[in-house]
Motif scaffolding. Structure first.
Motif, PDB file in Angstrom:
ATOM      1  N   LYS A 227      62.028 105.218 103.985  1.00 18.92           N
ATOM      2  CA  LYS A 227      61.574 103.844 104.229  1.00 18.92           C
ATOM      3  C   LYS A 227      61.586 103.544 105.725  1.00 18.92           C
ATOM      4  CE  LYS A 227      62.822 101.725  99.832  1.00 18.92           C
ATOM      5  NZ  LYS A 227      63.700 100.751  99.165  1.00 18.92           N
ATOM      6  N   LYS A 228      62.650 103.966 106.405  1.00 16.19           N
ATOM      7  CA  LYS A 228      62.736 103.731 107.850  1.00 16.19           C
ATOM      8  C   LYS A 228      61.657 104.523 108.586  1.00 16.19           C
ATOM      9  CE  LYS A 228      66.211 101.026 107.531  1.00 16.19           C
ATOM     10  NZ  LYS A 228      66.029  99.600 107.645  1.00 16.19           N
ATOM     11  N   ALA A 229      61.421 105.761 108.183  1.00 16.93           N
ATOM     12  CA  ALA A 229      60.396 106.587 108.819  1.00 16.93           C
ATOM     13  C   ALA A 229      59.003 105.982 108.624  1.00 16.93           C
ATOM     14  CB  ALA A 229      60.442 108.002 108.255  1.00 16.93           C
ATOM     15  N   LYS A 230      58.769 105.391 107.477  1.00 15.19           N
ATOM     16  CA  LYS A 230      57.473 104.756 107.206  1.00 15.19           C
ATOM     17  C   LYS A 230      57.249 103.584 108.160  1.00 15.19           C
ATOM     18  CE  LYS A 230      54.916 102.515 103.499  1.00 15.19           C
ATOM     19  NZ  LYS A 230      54.942 102.071 102.111  1.00 15.19           N
ATOM     20  N   VAL A 231      58.287 102.771 108.361  1.00 15.50           N
ATOM     21  CA  VAL A 231      58.166 101.621 109.261  1.00 15.50           C
ATOM     22  C   VAL A 231      57.958 102.084 110.699  1.00 15.50           C
ATOM     23  CG1 VAL A 231      59.431  99.647 110.216  1.00 15.50           C
ATOM     24  CG2 VAL A 231      59.474 100.077 107.764  1.00 15.50           C
ATOM     25  N   VAL A 232      58.721 103.074 111.136  1.00 12.54           N
ATOM     26  CA  VAL A 232      58.592 103.585 112.503  1.00 12.54           C
ATOM     27  C   VAL A 232      57.197 104.166 112.713  1.00 12.54           C
ATOM     28  CG1 VAL A 232      59.387 105.418 114.057  1.00 12.54           C
ATOM     29  CG2 VAL A 232      61.045 103.986 112.856  1.00 12.54           C
ATOM     30  N   THR A 233      56.698 104.916 111.754  1.00 14.68           N
ATOM     31  CA  THR A 233      55.360 105.496 111.863  1.00 14.68           C
ATOM     32  C   THR A 233      54.294 104.400 111.895  1.00 14.68           C
ATOM     33  OG1 THR A 233      56.113 107.436 110.665  1.00 14.68           O
ATOM     34  CG2 THR A 233      53.747 107.117 110.807  1.00 14.68           C
ATOM     35  N   HIS A 234      54.463 103.390 111.052  1.00 12.17           N
ATOM     36  CA  HIS A 234      53.476 102.312 110.966  1.00 12.17           C
ATOM     37  C   HIS A 234      53.353 101.568 112.294  1.00 12.17           C
ATOM     38  CE1 HIS A 234      51.103  99.191 108.981  1.00 12.17           C
ATOM     39  NE2 HIS A 234      51.835  98.309 109.644  1.00 12.17           N
ATOM     40  N   TYR A 235      54.487 101.195 112.879  1.00  7.87           N
ATOM     41  CA  TYR A 235      54.448 100.411 114.105  1.00  7.87           C
ATOM     42  C   TYR A 235      54.420 101.254 115.376  1.00  7.87           C
ATOM     43  CZ  TYR A 235      55.248  96.302 111.289  1.00  7.87           C
ATOM     44  OH  TYR A 235      55.109  95.305 110.382  1.00  7.87           O
ATOM     45  N   GLY A 236      54.641 102.542 115.289  1.00  4.63           N
ATOM     46  CA  GLY A 236      54.696 103.361 116.482  1.00  4.63           C
ATOM     47  C   GLY A 236      53.486 104.224 116.730  1.00  4.63           C
ATOM     48  N   PHE A 237      52.579 104.340 115.778  1.00  2.00           N
ATOM     49  CA  PHE A 237      51.458 105.270 115.934  1.00  2.00           C
ATOM     50  C   PHE A 237      50.496 104.843 117.040  1.00  2.00           C
ATOM     51  CE2 PHE A 237      47.221 106.882 114.821  1.00  2.00           C
ATOM     52  CZ  PHE A 237      47.485 108.230 114.888  1.00  2.00           C
ATOM     53  N   ILE A 238      50.039 103.621 117.020  1.00  2.00           N
ATOM     54  CA  ILE A 238      49.052 103.167 118.018  1.00  2.00           C
ATOM     55  C   ILE A 238      49.657 103.143 119.420  1.00  2.00           C
ATOM     56  CG2 ILE A 238      47.602 101.222 118.731  1.00  2.00           C
ATOM     57  CD1 ILE A 238      46.600 101.131 115.958  1.00  2.00           C
ATOM     58  N   PRO A 239      50.898 102.625 119.606  1.00  3.08           N
ATOM     59  CA  PRO A 239      51.469 102.738 120.958  1.00  3.08           C
ATOM     60  C   PRO A 239      51.599 104.191 121.429  1.00  3.08           C
ATOM     61  CG  PRO A 239      52.687 101.128 119.701  1.00  3.08           C
ATOM     62  CD  PRO A 239      51.736 101.786 118.755  1.00  3.08           C
ATOM     63  N   LEU A 240      51.919 105.102 120.514  1.00  6.46           N
ATOM     64  CA  LEU A 240      52.006 106.512 120.877  1.00  6.46           C
ATOM     65  C   LEU A 240      50.650 107.039 121.344  1.00  6.46           C
ATOM     66  CD1 LEU A 240      53.712 109.149 120.926  1.00  6.46           C
ATOM     67  CD2 LEU A 240      52.842 109.561 118.622  1.00  6.46           C
ATOM     68  N   VAL A 241      49.591 106.685 120.650  1.00  6.58           N
ATOM     69  CA  VAL A 241      48.242 107.124 121.037  1.00  6.58           C
ATOM     70  C   VAL A 241      47.876 106.560 122.405  1.00  6.58           C
ATOM     71  CG1 VAL A 241      45.791 106.903 120.454  1.00  6.58           C
ATOM     72  CG2 VAL A 241      47.451 107.477 118.679  1.00  6.58           C
ATOM     73  N   ILE A 242      48.227 105.299 122.663  1.00  7.03           N
ATOM     74  CA  ILE A 242      47.924 104.683 123.960  1.00  7.03           C
ATOM     75  C   ILE A 242      48.695 105.377 125.082  1.00  7.03           C
ATOM     76  CG2 ILE A 242      48.182 102.562 125.315  1.00  7.03           C
ATOM     77  CD1 ILE A 242      47.497 101.032 122.721  1.00  7.03           C
ATOM     78  N   ILE A 243      49.980 105.662 124.836  1.00  6.66           N
ATOM     79  CA  ILE A 243      50.790 106.328 125.866  1.00  6.66           C
ATOM     80  C   ILE A 243      50.257 107.725 126.158  1.00  6.66           C
ATOM     81  CG2 ILE A 243      53.066 107.331 126.297  1.00  6.66           C
ATOM     82  CD1 ILE A 243      54.216 104.851 124.867  1.00  6.66           C
ATOM     83  N   ILE A 244      49.901 108.461 125.122  1.00  5.08           N
ATOM     84  CA  ILE A 244      49.341 109.807 125.330  1.00  5.08           C
ATOM     85  C   ILE A 244      48.009 109.712 126.070  1.00  5.08           C
ATOM     86  CG2 ILE A 244      48.344 111.803 124.149  1.00  5.08           C
ATOM     87  CD1 ILE A 244      50.560 111.456 122.037  1.00  5.08           C
TER      88      ILE A 244
END
Length: 78
Positions: free
Chosen positions: A44-61
């Motif tokens: 459940k925690k991994a799902k939330v982190v993935t949901h809210y962290g994917f787009i910022p990760l793409v922007i940073i990369i």
């Protein structure tokens, strides 16, 4: 007059277990339940982190790539 519920043994052999075997199975069942609860919590925690962290990760990369685009270039669809 209350009706009486009878429990009939199923077909097959009846196996009696010792108290030590029951205690060992109880600890194994408790450990299995703990692992199941922990893995459910972690997923459940991994799902939330993935949901809210994917787009910022793409922007940073994208910001750290070789031809350094601006933020507006990264977010525009063209």
């Amino acid at each position: 007059m209350a009706s009486r519920v009878s429990l009939k043994a199923g077909k097959g052999k009846v196996v009696r277990k010792s108290a030590a075997a029951d205690e060992e199975e109880g600890s194994v069942a408790a450990a299995g339940k703990f692992v199941k609860e922990w893995s459910t919590w972690a997923m459940k925690k991994a799902k939330v982190v993935t949901h809210y962290g994917f787009i910022p990760l793409v922007i940073i990369i994208g910001m750290n790539s070789d031809p350094k685009p601006s933020l507006s270039q990264l977010l525009s669809p063209v």
